[in-house]
Scaffold this active site. Structure first.
Site, PDB file in Angstrom:
ATOM      1  N   PHE A  14       0.833  -1.213   0.000  1.00 29.21           N
ATOM      2  CA  PHE A  14       0.000   0.000   0.000  1.00 29.21           C
ATOM      3  C   PHE A  14       0.871   1.268   0.000  1.00 29.21           C
ATOM      4  O   PHE A  14       0.836   2.076  -0.950  1.00 29.21           O
ATOM      5  CB  PHE A  14      -0.926  -0.066   1.229  1.00 29.21           C
ATOM      6  CG  PHE A  14      -1.594   1.215   1.635  1.00 29.21           C
ATOM      7  CD1 PHE A  14      -2.082   2.109   0.688  1.00 29.21           C
ATOM      8  CD2 PHE A  14      -1.760   1.536   2.983  1.00 29.21           C
ATOM      9  CE1 PHE A  14      -2.715   3.297   1.068  1.00 29.21           C
ATOM     10  CE2 PHE A  14      -2.385   2.699   3.371  1.00 29.21           C
ATOM     11  CZ  PHE A  14      -2.853   3.588   2.422  1.00 29.21           C
ATOM     12  N   ILE A  15       1.675   1.434   1.028  1.00 29.64           N
ATOM     13  CA  ILE A  15       2.459   2.673   1.134  1.00 29.64           C
ATOM     14  C   ILE A  15       3.572   2.680   0.082  1.00 29.64           C
ATOM     15  O   ILE A  15       3.787   3.684  -0.612  1.00 29.64           O
ATOM     16  CB  ILE A  15       3.027   2.827   2.564  1.00 29.64           C
ATOM     17  CG1 ILE A  15       1.871   2.994   3.567  1.00 29.64           C
ATOM     18  CG2 ILE A  15       3.984   4.019   2.642  1.00 29.64           C
ATOM     19  CD1 ILE A  15       2.271   2.963   5.028  1.00 29.64           C
ATOM     20  N   ASP A  55      12.906 -12.059   0.174  1.00 31.43           N
ATOM     21  CA  ASP A  55      12.465 -11.849   1.552  1.00 31.43           C
ATOM     22  C   ASP A  55      13.495 -10.995   2.292  1.00 31.43           C
ATOM     23  O   ASP A  55      14.700 -11.181   2.085  1.00 31.43           O
ATOM     24  CB  ASP A  55      12.329 -13.226   2.235  1.00 31.43           C
ATOM     25  CG  ASP A  55      11.501 -13.142   3.496  1.00 31.43           C
ATOM     26  OD1 ASP A  55      11.962 -12.513   4.474  1.00 31.43           O
ATOM     27  OD2 ASP A  55      10.390 -13.685   3.506  1.00 31.43           O
ATOM     28  N   ALA A  77       7.063  -5.348   6.043  1.00 32.09           N
ATOM     29  CA  ALA A  77       6.750  -5.792   7.403  1.00 32.09           C
ATOM     30  C   ALA A  77       5.496  -6.656   7.416  1.00 32.09           C
ATOM     31  O   ALA A  77       4.722  -6.677   6.460  1.00 32.09           O
ATOM     32  CB  ALA A  77       6.525  -4.580   8.316  1.00 32.09           C
ATOM     33  N   TYR A 143       2.927  -6.723  17.545  1.00 31.47           N
ATOM     34  CA  TYR A 143       3.299  -5.824  16.448  1.00 31.47           C
ATOM     35  C   TYR A 143       4.011  -4.582  16.999  1.00 31.47           C
ATOM     36  O   TYR A 143       5.072  -4.187  16.505  1.00 31.47           O
ATOM     37  CB  TYR A 143       2.040  -5.428  15.667  1.00 31.47           C
ATOM     38  CG  TYR A 143       2.256  -4.342  14.638  1.00 31.47           C
ATOM     39  CD1 TYR A 143       2.850  -4.629  13.411  1.00 31.47           C
ATOM     40  CD2 TYR A 143       1.862  -3.026  14.892  1.00 31.47           C
ATOM     41  CE1 TYR A 143       3.042  -3.625  12.462  1.00 31.47           C
ATOM     42  CE2 TYR A 143       2.046  -2.026  13.955  1.00 31.47           C
ATOM     43  CZ  TYR A 143       2.644  -2.331  12.737  1.00 31.47           C
ATOM     44  OH  TYR A 143       2.845  -1.328  11.805  1.00 31.47           O
ATOM     45  N   ASN A 172      -2.461   6.022  11.395  1.00 33.36           N
ATOM     46  CA  ASN A 172      -3.218   5.097  10.533  1.00 33.36           C
ATOM     47  C   ASN A 172      -3.319   5.707   9.141  1.00 33.36           C
ATOM     48  O   ASN A 172      -3.942   6.754   8.976  1.00 33.36           O
ATOM     49  CB  ASN A 172      -4.632   4.893  11.089  1.00 33.36           C
ATOM     50  CG  ASN A 172      -4.605   4.045  12.329  1.00 33.36           C
ATOM     51  OD1 ASN A 172      -4.088   4.471  13.364  1.00 33.36           O
ATOM     52  ND2 ASN A 172      -5.127   2.841  12.236  1.00 33.36           N
ATOM     53  N   ARG A 267     -14.421  -5.831  21.770  1.00 29.59           N
ATOM     54  CA  ARG A 267     -13.080  -5.288  21.446  1.00 29.59           C
ATOM     55  C   ARG A 267     -12.099  -6.426  21.224  1.00 29.59           C
ATOM     56  O   ARG A 267     -12.234  -7.492  21.807  1.00 29.59           O
ATOM     57  CB  ARG A 267     -12.558  -4.473  22.641  1.00 29.59           C
ATOM     58  CG  ARG A 267     -13.179  -3.138  22.793  1.00 29.59           C
ATOM     59  CD  ARG A 267     -12.424  -2.380  23.878  1.00 29.59           C
ATOM     60  NE  ARG A 267     -10.998  -2.300  23.548  1.00 29.59           N
ATOM     61  CZ  ARG A 267     -10.029  -2.161  24.450  1.00 29.59           C
ATOM     62  NH1 ARG A 267     -10.303  -2.093  25.721  1.00 29.59           N
ATOM     63  NH2 ARG A 267      -8.780  -2.080  24.061  1.00 29.59           N
TER      64      ARG A 267
HETATM   65  N1  LIG Z   1      -0.675   1.273   6.738  1.00 30.86           N
HETATM   66  C1  LIG Z   1      -0.611   1.847   7.919  1.00 30.86           C
HETATM   67  O1  LIG Z   1      -1.591   2.440   8.410  1.00 30.86           O
HETATM   68  C2  LIG Z   1       0.667   1.786   8.728  1.00 30.86           C
HETATM   69  C3  LIG Z   1       0.696   2.415   9.991  1.00 30.86           C
HETATM   70  C4  LIG Z   1       1.860   2.354  10.736  1.00 30.86           C
HETATM   71  C5  LIG Z   1       2.987   1.730  10.219  1.00 30.86           C
HETATM   72  N2  LIG Z   1       2.932   1.116   9.007  1.00 30.86           N
HETATM   73  C6  LIG Z   1       4.123   0.435   8.495  1.00 30.86           C
HETATM   74  O2  LIG Z   1       4.384   0.870   7.172  1.00 30.86           O
HETATM   75  C7  LIG Z   1       4.979  -0.174   6.427  1.00 30.86           C
HETATM   76  C8  LIG Z   1       4.225  -0.402   5.122  1.00 30.86           C
HETATM   77  O3  LIG Z   1       2.885  -0.744   5.445  1.00 30.86           O
HETATM   78  P1  LIG Z   1       1.774  -0.964   4.342  1.00 30.86           P
HETATM   79  O4  LIG Z   1       0.506  -0.464   4.921  1.00 30.86           O
HETATM   80  O5  LIG Z   1       2.210  -0.479   3.032  1.00 30.86           O
HETATM   81  O6  LIG Z   1       1.689  -2.571   4.356  1.00 30.86           O
HETATM   82  P2  LIG Z   1       1.530  -3.587   3.145  1.00 30.86           P
HETATM   83  O7  LIG Z   1       1.256  -4.923   3.743  1.00 30.86           O
HETATM   84  O8  LIG Z   1       0.589  -3.054   2.136  1.00 30.86           O
HETATM   85  O9  LIG Z   1       2.978  -3.574   2.502  1.00 30.86           O
HETATM   86  C9  LIG Z   1       4.057  -4.319   3.024  1.00 30.86           C
HETATM   87  C10 LIG Z   1       4.818  -4.918   1.857  1.00 30.86           C
HETATM   88  O10 LIG Z   1       5.911  -5.677   2.393  1.00 30.86           O
HETATM   89  C11 LIG Z   1       5.944  -6.934   1.747  1.00 30.86           C
HETATM   90  N3  LIG Z   1       6.522  -7.904   2.688  1.00 30.86           N
HETATM   91  C12 LIG Z   1       5.932  -8.400   3.810  1.00 30.86           C
HETATM   92  N4  LIG Z   1       6.770  -9.265   4.408  1.00 30.86           N
HETATM   93  C13 LIG Z   1       7.904  -9.292   3.665  1.00 30.86           C
HETATM   94  C14 LIG Z   1       9.136  -9.996   3.780  1.00 30.86           C
HETATM   95  N5  LIG Z   1       9.351 -10.869   4.776  1.00 30.86           N
HETATM   96  N6  LIG Z   1      10.088  -9.778   2.850  1.00 30.86           N
HETATM   97  C15 LIG Z   1       9.871  -8.937   1.798  1.00 30.86           C
HETATM   98  N7  LIG Z   1       8.713  -8.239   1.647  1.00 30.86           N
HETATM   99  C16 LIG Z   1       7.739  -8.413   2.572  1.00 30.86           C
HETATM  100  C17 LIG Z   1       4.510  -7.256   1.345  1.00 30.86           C
HETATM  101  O11 LIG Z   1       4.414  -8.136   0.258  1.00 30.86           O
HETATM  102  C18 LIG Z   1       3.970  -5.860   1.015  1.00 30.86           C
HETATM  103  O12 LIG Z   1       4.128  -5.565  -0.359  1.00 30.86           O
HETATM  104  C19 LIG Z   1       5.025  -1.390   7.363  1.00 30.86           C
HETATM  105  O13 LIG Z   1       6.296  -1.431   7.972  1.00 30.86           O
HETATM  106  C20 LIG Z   1       3.965  -1.061   8.387  1.00 30.86           C
HETATM  107  O14 LIG Z   1       4.215  -1.719   9.614  1.00 30.86           O
HETATM  108  C21 LIG Z   1       1.796   1.137   8.245  1.00 30.86           C
END
Ligand SMILES: NC(=O)c1ccc[n+]([C@@H]2O[C@H](COP(=O)([O-])OP(=O)(O)OC[C@H]3O[C@@H](n4cnc5c(N)ncnc54)[C@H](O)[C@@H]3O)[C@@H](O)[C@H]2O)c1
Length: 318
Positions: A14-15, A55, A77, A143, A172, A267
């Site tokens: 996503f991000i 990975d 992650a 987490y 978020n 919850r």
């Molecule tokens: N989305 C949110 O609201 C939010 C909030 C706080 C923190 N974060 C952090 O931001 C980061 C990105 O989040 P996101 O929402 O884009 O999540 P997401 O799940 O959409 O993206 C994570 C990407 O990492 C890849 N991935 C997962 N495990 C892996 C591994 N072992 N090796 C290689 N690639 C791997 C997945 O395939 C995915 O493309 C994460 O670290 C998340 O913890 C996100």
């Protein structure tokens, strides 16, 4: 080593998929490393970035991906609080061991600049908001603990190996390309599209801080370009507290449905009760200033969800 060449882990998520587009608009040469466990190549099909399917725990692949790279933005992650309660081992393995491997390979390759994707609410836990960099982290989910461990390694690597590491504690995040996510916005929008009740865990008074993806990506790039010395944890948030019930109502308004049925369930463990963040430090350090209203963020996200739903329905018919 070219200054504009960077490694983006999790770039198919996503991000990451939103961020890579903005980085390329700014002429960064991006290498994406992702194992596609959650993300998709479809999300980056219009990007020039070189893609490595691997990975983050794989030492050899990560070492190879770092060749000639100036900096790393580490997003990959295990991203779900609720699932981390169900699978703490997997969460630990990906988020702690994986992050350690990224930092360790940076050390070996001489990469001195790292952005680490951390979290606001889950890392701090149940503290009266707003949370900021002076709040004491007391995570209540695996987490949150994993992200705190990641930050601890970021801090020690910055000091022991003279690296510049900024841990950005995201609120978020909401926006397009979040169909696969587990958060409230995704769940509520999918419920409306499927004509199902909206489900809220708890009584709806829990609060969150919702940050639009464009504002977040701007903040990540600003922090990367600032390249702050040593270790710096910084909150990226909207600064606004929104209850889950009022979020559901705003989504119903944006979707044009009124009196939509809302079901309350107990919850879930691991989820914080009240949370929003204070981004004063991010503004002071690198001019971070979110500018998208929640209503606009939800409208853009809803339009994307409707389009995505149409594509999915069409694919089912064919
Ligand atoms: N989305 C949110 O609201 C939010 C909030 C706080 C923190 N974060 C952090 O931001 C980061 C990105 O989040 P996101 O929402 O884009 O999540 P997401 O799940 O959409 O993206 C994570 C990407 O990492 C890849 N991935 C997962 N495990 C892996 C591994 N072992 N090796 C290689 N690639 C791997 C997945 O395939 C995915 O493309 C994460 O670290 C998340 O913890 C996100």
């Amino acid at each position: 080593m070219h200054k504009n060449k960077l490694l983006l882990t999790g770039g198919c998520g996503f991000i990451g998929s939103n961020l890579v587009k903005k980085l390329e608009q700014k002429n960064y040469d991006v290498i994406i490393l992702d194992n596609l466990s959650k993300g998709s190549l479809d999300y980056i099909k219009d990007c020039k970035a070189r893609f490595i399917e691997a990975d983050i725990r794989d030492q050899k692949s990560v070492a190879e991906a770092m060749q000639g790279v100036y900096g790393v933005i580490h997003l990959a992650a295990f991203g779900s609080v609720v699932e981390s309660v169900e699978s703490p081992e997997e969460n630990f393995d990906i988020n702690v061991r994986g992050t350690f491997n990224i930092l360790n390979q940076c050390r070996k390759a001489g990469v001195q600049q790292v952005i680490f994707a951390s979290t606001g609410g889950a890392l701090i836990g149940n503290t009266p908001p707003p949370v900021n960099e002076n709040s004491l982290p007391q995570p209540i989910s695996p987490y949150g603990s994993g992200k705190l461990c990641g930050e601890a390694y970021c801090c020690s690597f910055a000091h022991a190996y003279d690296m510049n590491i900024t841990a950005l504690r995201f609120a978020n995040v909401i926006g397009p390309v979040s169909w696969h996510k587990k958060g409230a916005v995704t769940a509520f929008m999918k419920s409306i599209l499927n004509n199902q009740n909206i489900t809220i865990y708890g009584d709806g008074t829990a609060t969150r801080d919702f940050l639009f993806i464009d504002d977040l990506c701007n903040g990540i790039i600003q922090a990367y370009e600032k390249n702050l010395p040593g270790f710096t944890p910084v909150h990226l948030a909207s600064g606004k507290e929104v209850s889950v019930r009022s979020l559901a109502q705003s989504i119903c308004e944006v979707a044009g449905v009124s009196n939509y049925p809302i079901e309350l369930l107990p919850r879930r463990p691991g989820e914080v009760e009240k949370n929003f963040g204070d981004y004063t430090l991010a503004r002071q350090l690198f001019d971070f200033q979110p500018s998208t209203s929640l209503k606009k963020a939800l409208s853009i996200t809803w339009e994307w969800f409707k389009d995505q739903n149409r594509i999915i329905q069409k694919n089912k018919e064919n």
